[in-house]
Design an enzyme around this catalytic site. Structure first.
Site, PDB file in Angstrom:
ATOM      1  N   GLY A 224       0.696  -1.255   0.258  1.00  0.00           N
ATOM      2  CA  GLY A 224       0.104  -0.485  -0.083  1.00  0.00           C
ATOM      3  C   GLY A 224       0.744   1.070   0.391  1.00  0.00           C
ATOM      4  CB  CYS A 274     -14.891  -1.466   7.329  1.00  0.00           C
ATOM      5  SG  CYS A 274     -14.237  -0.461   8.600  1.00  0.00           S
ATOM      6  N   GLY A 275     -14.971  -4.201   5.355  1.00  0.00           N
ATOM      7  CA  GLY A 275     -16.573  -5.518   4.721  1.00  0.00           C
ATOM      8  C   GLY A 275     -16.098  -5.296   3.684  1.00  0.00           C
ATOM      9  CE  LYS A 276     -12.959  -0.684  -0.117  1.00  0.00           C
ATOM     10  NZ  LYS A 276     -11.260  -0.720  -0.837  1.00  0.00           N
ATOM     11  CB  SER A 278     -16.622 -10.048   3.272  1.00  0.00           C
ATOM     12  OG  SER A 278     -16.433  -8.604   3.824  1.00  0.00           O
ATOM     13  CG  ASN A 386      -3.374  -4.475   7.210  1.00  0.00           C
ATOM     14  OD1 ASN A 386      -3.707  -4.593   6.482  1.00  0.00           O
ATOM     15  ND2 ASN A 386      -1.968  -3.662   6.651  1.00  0.00           N
ATOM     16  CB  ALA A 387      -1.813 -11.807   7.003  1.00  0.00           C
ATOM     17  NE  ARG A 388      -4.244  -5.243   3.273  1.00  0.00           N
ATOM     18  CZ  ARG A 388      -5.203  -4.727   2.682  1.00  0.00           C
ATOM     19  NH1 ARG A 388      -5.812  -4.599   1.674  1.00  0.00           N
ATOM     20  NH2 ARG A 388      -5.665  -3.966   3.781  1.00  0.00           N
TER      21      ARG A 388
HETATM   22  C1  SPV Z   1      -6.493  -0.354   2.118  1.00  0.00           C
HETATM   23  O1  SPV Z   1      -5.797  -0.307   3.191  1.00  0.00           O
HETATM   24  O2  SPV Z   1      -7.367   0.779   1.842  1.00  0.00           O
HETATM   25  C2  SPV Z   1      -6.237  -1.444   1.143  1.00  0.00           C
HETATM   26  C3  SPV Z   1      -4.807  -1.655   1.231  1.00  0.00           C
HETATM   27  O3  SPV Z   1      -6.999  -1.597   0.405  1.00  0.00           O
HETATM   28  S1  SPV Z   1      -3.707  -0.602   0.958  1.00  0.00           S
HETATM   29  O4  SPV Z   1      -3.023  -0.854  -0.259  1.00  0.00           O
HETATM   30  O5  SPV Z   1      -2.568  -0.638   1.905  1.00  0.00           O
HETATM   31  O6  SPV Z   1      -4.407   0.547   0.654  1.00  0.00           O
HETATM   32 MN    MN Z   2      -8.481  -0.551   0.013  1.00  0.00          MN
END
Ligand code: SPV
Ligand code: MN
Length: 626
Positions: A224, A274-276, A278, A386-388
């Site tokens: 990010g 916050c659920g985006k 999903s 916040n693992a991804r």
């Molecule tokens: C967010 O945190 O809103 C993300 C991941 O989608 S990031 O790339 O860190 O913005």
């Molecule tokens: Mn985002």
């Protein structure tokens, strides 16, 4: 143009030089030449997006040690440092020229001062390394939505991730189809430790130069912060959209099936975690975007595209029951980058995956064992919250077929989702465009989450879930949203959702994670006027019988009237308190807030006071239905 190429020639192999010289765009040569002069890499690799080049980048990501293969073919993992586990608000700043104004709520630094600082941090930083150059497109190719962009980075992990997340565009650059305001990113992971992790997080800086449409990012690897095309380019896109009269939004896009196979597209803005994603991945619907959408008025219709083609998604709580679609991708061969998970015997593990986790392994802090503590004595979790995972949307079974449609898709609805334990009902429909933009979008209040490296669980206003990224005065941004809708002939219906409502006494969540499957079907029906609704002071809310029917159809369960009443009771006191906080926020922080904002809030307060007089502080939907 030749001048920049001449500067670059001694730094490049003849093959890389040939590849760059094939791009007839002076600005591209200039950016690469200046980046190379500043960062002084040993080598410059111009990636053409050919199969061999992409394969080479993948291999280098592994050979450099930034990624490590896992047991399943195509899967790798990557770690970011313990102080580099999320977007960093403190370190991210706009470079603001003297005399220019940005809202107080936005983190900023004088442009000259900031440029001098970041350039001194980046001086010679790529010595001994390769600078990889990638050419990409935000939005579909050959489209009114496309924005060409490029990144110079010394991270093979970053160069690899963009393959999964963005559309390749070397050919577009070669054809010279590049506007002057293309987006440029210069990134360096900086000094690395033996684990190939950025070693100087205190020198992390992420600066956005909106004058030159350029992002500088240094001493960080977290995607990010390091992949310039996520939230950093979104900030630039918001300015471009402001100039050109469209909207760049922090939104997912999903195709929702209604009766008779009808398909209705929704875009939705939710704060991080916050659920985006999903909501975008609800089984039975399609996913077209999970993070960034561009919206345009095309012949009076609101059409939208995904700026990206992949997902950098939160893996916490992804399990086979709630998230079958992504689970399948994460557990079968194919290209996946896991970041900041726990690894043991070639397998990735994360929090909430629905099985027991190993008691030891490797994680973002190195060797990890149960009970390991950090320097402050805090227990370190097996995997970061916040693992991804990074995957291509095309790997998903329910990827929407219109992903690359240059015209985008027509939006039937727009959803604003908050994380609000106290106030808003789980789903409601706005009275009209203005009410939706103001009462659900601009008033979006949320508890902070782990997706930013800051204190969790604090309430804050997060306008349209995009406040961190708004690079123009906030009032202007809201006005642009209002104007955009006013000019449409056919307006999407605006909804507000809240998956996090709690019982006021017990503090328990009032909804199951899967209830959103029902809310979205209800919204689909409302877009087409197929069900009625109850007028409440805060918006149109569902009728019990419609929801019960949907709970049967969608989830195969009975929905009790008691649950309905608990969930859809209008909490007058909490809603009035919210309005007061929102008003105060705008009065204190947003001097250019549009007058309509205060008017819509005031009307909502008046409606709340009126029902309060009649029914008290907690108003059952059954009372409103009468
Ligand atoms: C967010 O945190 O809103 C993300 C991941 O989608 S990031 O790339 O860190 O913005
Ligand atoms: Mn985002």
């Amino acid at each position: 143009m030749l001048e920049y190429l001449e500067v670059l020639k001694p730094r490049m192999s003849s093959e890389d030089y040939r590849r760059l010289a094939a791009i007839p765009v002076a600005k591209v040569h200039k950016f690469i030449a200046e980046s190379a002069e500043l960062c002084n890499p040993d080598r410059i690799f111009i990636c053409t997006d050919s199969r061999e080049d992409i394969e080479y980048v993948r291999r280098q990501a592994i050979e450099s040690g930034e990624e490590t293969p896992l047991a399943i073919p195509g899967h790798t993992y990557h770690f970011d440092g313990p102080k580099d586990q999320g977007r960093d608000r403190e370190a991210t700043k706009y470079l603001v020229p003297k005399g220019d104004y940005l809202s107080k709520a936005l983190n900023q630094i004088d442009r000259d001062e900031g440029l001098a600082e970041i350039k001194s941090l980046m001086k010679n930083i790529m010595k001994g390394r390769t600078m990889i150059v990638r050419f990409l497109s935000l939005g579909p190719l050959n489209s009114v939505f496309s924005i060409p962009c490029m990144e110079c980075t010394d991270s093979w992990y970053v160069a690899h991730s963009v393959d999964l997340l963005y559309r390749p565009a070397y050919e577009v650059f070669k054809r010279g189809e590049v506007p002057d305001d293309l987006f440029c990113v210069l990134h360096s992971a900086g000094k690395l430790n033996e684990r190939m992790v950025s070693a100087e997080p205190e020198k992390k800086r992420i600066y956005i130069d909106y004058i030159e449409n350029t992002v500088y990012s240094v001493n960080t690897q977290y995607a990010g912060n390091s992949i310039g095309f996520k939230k950093l380019a979104l900030r630039l896109a918001i300015r471009k959209a402001d100039r050109e009269g469209w909207l760049a939004e922090h939104m997912m896009i999903t195709g929702v099936y209604g009766p008779g196979g009808r398909k209705t597209y929704f875009a939705g803005a939710f704060p991080s975690a916050c659920g985006k994603t999903s909501t975008a991945m609800i089984p039975g619907n399609t996913i077209l975007a999970d993070d960034i959408a561009y919206l345009r008025n095309i012949d009076g219709v609101c059409r939208a595209v995904n700026a990206e083609v992949g997902i950098f998604g939160i893996i916490k709580d992804v399990n086979p029951v709630d998230d079958p679609v992504i689970w399948e991708v994460l557990t079968n061969p194919g290209e996946v980058i896991f970041s900041n998970v726990l690894v043991k015997d070639g397998k990735p593990y994360w929090l909430g995956m629905g099985c027991e986790l190993p008691k030891e392994g490797i994680n973002y802090t190195g060797y990890w064992w149960e009970g390991k503590r950090d320097e402050n004595g805090e227990e370190i979790p097996p995997a970061n919250k916040n693992a991804r995972y990074t995957v291509s949307l095309r790997a998903l079974k329910n990827c929407d077929p219109e992903l690359d449609n240059p015209m985008g898709v027509e939006l039937g609805g727009i959803i604003y989702g908050c994380r609000d334990a106290r106030g808003y009902v789980p789903v409601q429909q706005s009275f009209d465009w203005e009410h939706g933009i103001i009462a659900y979008g601009a008033s979006l209040e949320t508890e902070t989450t782990f997706a930013i490296t800051e204190e969790e669980g604090k309430y804050e206003i997060n306008i349209m879930s995009i406040q961190d990224f708004v690079s123009i005065p906030l009032g202007k941004y809201i006005r642009n949203n209002l104007e955009f809708g006013r000019k449409l002939k056919k307006r999407p219906i605006i909804f507000g959702v809240n998956y996090f409502l709690r019982d006021l006494k017990t503090g328990e969540f009032l909804n199951d994670r899967r209830d959103k499957q029902v809310w979205i079907k209800w919204m689909e029906l409302r877009v087409h006027n197929d069900v009625g609704a109850i007028k409440s002071p805060t918006g149109w809310i569902p009728r019990y019988e419609d929801l019960n029917k949907l709970f049967h159809e969608v989830r195969g369960i009975e929905y009790s009237e008691t649950d309905y009443i608990k969930q859809f009771t209008i909490r007058v006191r909490e809603n009035i308190a919210k309005i007061n906080r929102v008003e105060k926020f705008f009065k204190d922080n947003v001097p250019d807030a549009p007058p309509e904002l205060f008017k819509v809030l005031e009307e909502q307060r008046d409606r709340l006071i009126a029902v309060q007089k009649e029914f008290g502080n907690y108003v059952s939907p059954k009372d409103l239905e009468k």
